[in-house]
Design a protein around this motif. Structure first.
Motif, PDB file in Angstrom:
ATOM      1  N   LYS A  57       0.831  -1.209   0.000  1.00 30.08           N
ATOM      2  CA  LYS A  57       0.000   0.000   0.000  1.00 30.08           C
ATOM      3  C   LYS A  57       0.862   1.254   0.000  1.00 30.08           C
ATOM      4  CE  LYS A  57      -4.234  -1.787   2.090  1.00 30.08           C
ATOM      5  NZ  LYS A  57      -5.082  -1.864   3.297  1.00 30.08           N
ATOM      6  N   GLY A  58       0.498   2.179  -0.866  1.00 37.14           N
ATOM      7  CA  GLY A  58       1.239   3.422  -0.972  1.00 37.14           C
ATOM      8  C   GLY A  58       2.473   3.334  -1.861  1.00 37.14           C
ATOM      9  N   ARG A  59       2.827   2.132  -2.306  1.00 36.73           N
ATOM     10  CA  ARG A  59       4.000   1.947  -3.165  1.00 36.73           C
ATOM     11  C   ARG A  59       3.644   1.369  -4.532  1.00 36.73           C
ATOM     12  NH1 ARG A  59       7.937  -1.532  -1.809  1.00 36.73           N
ATOM     13  NH2 ARG A  59       6.546  -2.986  -0.709  1.00 36.73           N
ATOM     14  N   PHE A  60       2.707   0.428  -4.567  1.00 40.73           N
ATOM     15  CA  PHE A  60       2.329  -0.245  -5.813  1.00 40.73           C
ATOM     16  C   PHE A  60       0.942   0.212  -6.243  1.00 40.73           C
ATOM     17  CE2 PHE A  60       4.914  -4.461  -5.188  1.00 40.73           C
ATOM     18  CZ  PHE A  60       6.060  -3.716  -4.968  1.00 40.73           C
ATOM     19  N   THR A  61       0.748   0.302  -7.563  1.00 42.32           N
ATOM     20  CA  THR A  61      -0.559   0.657  -8.117  1.00 42.32           C
ATOM     21  C   THR A  61      -0.923  -0.317  -9.222  1.00 42.32           C
ATOM     22  OG1 THR A  61      -0.168   3.005  -7.654  1.00 42.32           O
ATOM     23  CG2 THR A  61      -1.932   2.454  -9.204  1.00 42.32           C
ATOM     24  N   ILE A  62      -2.051  -0.979  -9.055  1.00 38.31           N
ATOM     25  CA  ILE A  62      -2.563  -1.870 -10.101  1.00 38.31           C
ATOM     26  C   ILE A  62      -3.540  -1.086 -10.965  1.00 38.31           C
ATOM     27  CG2 ILE A  62      -4.459  -2.730  -8.651  1.00 38.31           C
ATOM     28  CD1 ILE A  62      -4.135  -5.460 -10.011  1.00 38.31           C
ATOM     29  N   SER A  63      -3.514  -1.343 -12.267  1.00 36.55           N
ATOM     30  CA  SER A  63      -4.451  -0.691 -13.178  1.00 36.55           C
ATOM     31  C   SER A  63      -4.654  -1.598 -14.388  1.00 36.55           C
ATOM     32  CB  SER A  63      -3.937   0.682 -13.620  1.00 36.55           C
ATOM     33  OG  SER A  63      -2.723   0.558 -14.335  1.00 36.55           O
TER      34      SER A  63
END
Length: 123
Positions: free
Chosen positions: A65-71
């Motif tokens: 959380k706060g480091r990785f972003t899924i899209s």
């Protein structure tokens, strides 16, 4: 049947960034819940992040959380994982996975898997 191919892994120093991609083919991509999972040597496969079919709902593991972003881009049949502030403990083989219908964080609920891409973070 859905075919998944990951790319974008590599060797990076701690604090660096990588962007993983997962190209899907074979079925309608937008029908599938998608997820990223990872497996470090000697450890069980673990949940990283999952995303709903439309991309409006996302669940992230506490560790990222706060480091990785899924899209996802349903027009391009592609799933992404933007990874920032990488840590040595993020070192693992990263897999993308797909399933129909409901969103789950349990990797055993997913039916289709890519071959994985290695991410190595040096200290």
């Amino acid at each position: 049947q859905v075919q998944l191919v990951e790319s974008g892994g590599g060797l990076v120093q701690a604090g660096g960034s990588l962007r993983l991609s997962c190209a899907a083919s074979g079925r309608t991509f937008s029908d599938y819940v998608m997820g990223w999972f990872r497996q470090a040597p000697g450890k069980e496969r673990e949940f990283v992040a999952v995303i709903s079919t439309s991309g409006t709902r996302v669940v992230n593991a506490d560790a990222v959380k706060g480091r990785f972003t899924i899209s996802r881009d349903n027009a391009k049949n592609t799933l992404y994982l933007q990874m920032n502030s990488l840590k040595p403990e993020d070192t693992a083989v990263f897999y993308c996975a797909a399933r129909r219908l409901n969103l789950y964080t349990d990797y055993r609920k997913y039916d289709y898997w890519g071959q994985g891409t290695q991410v190595t973070v040096s200290s």
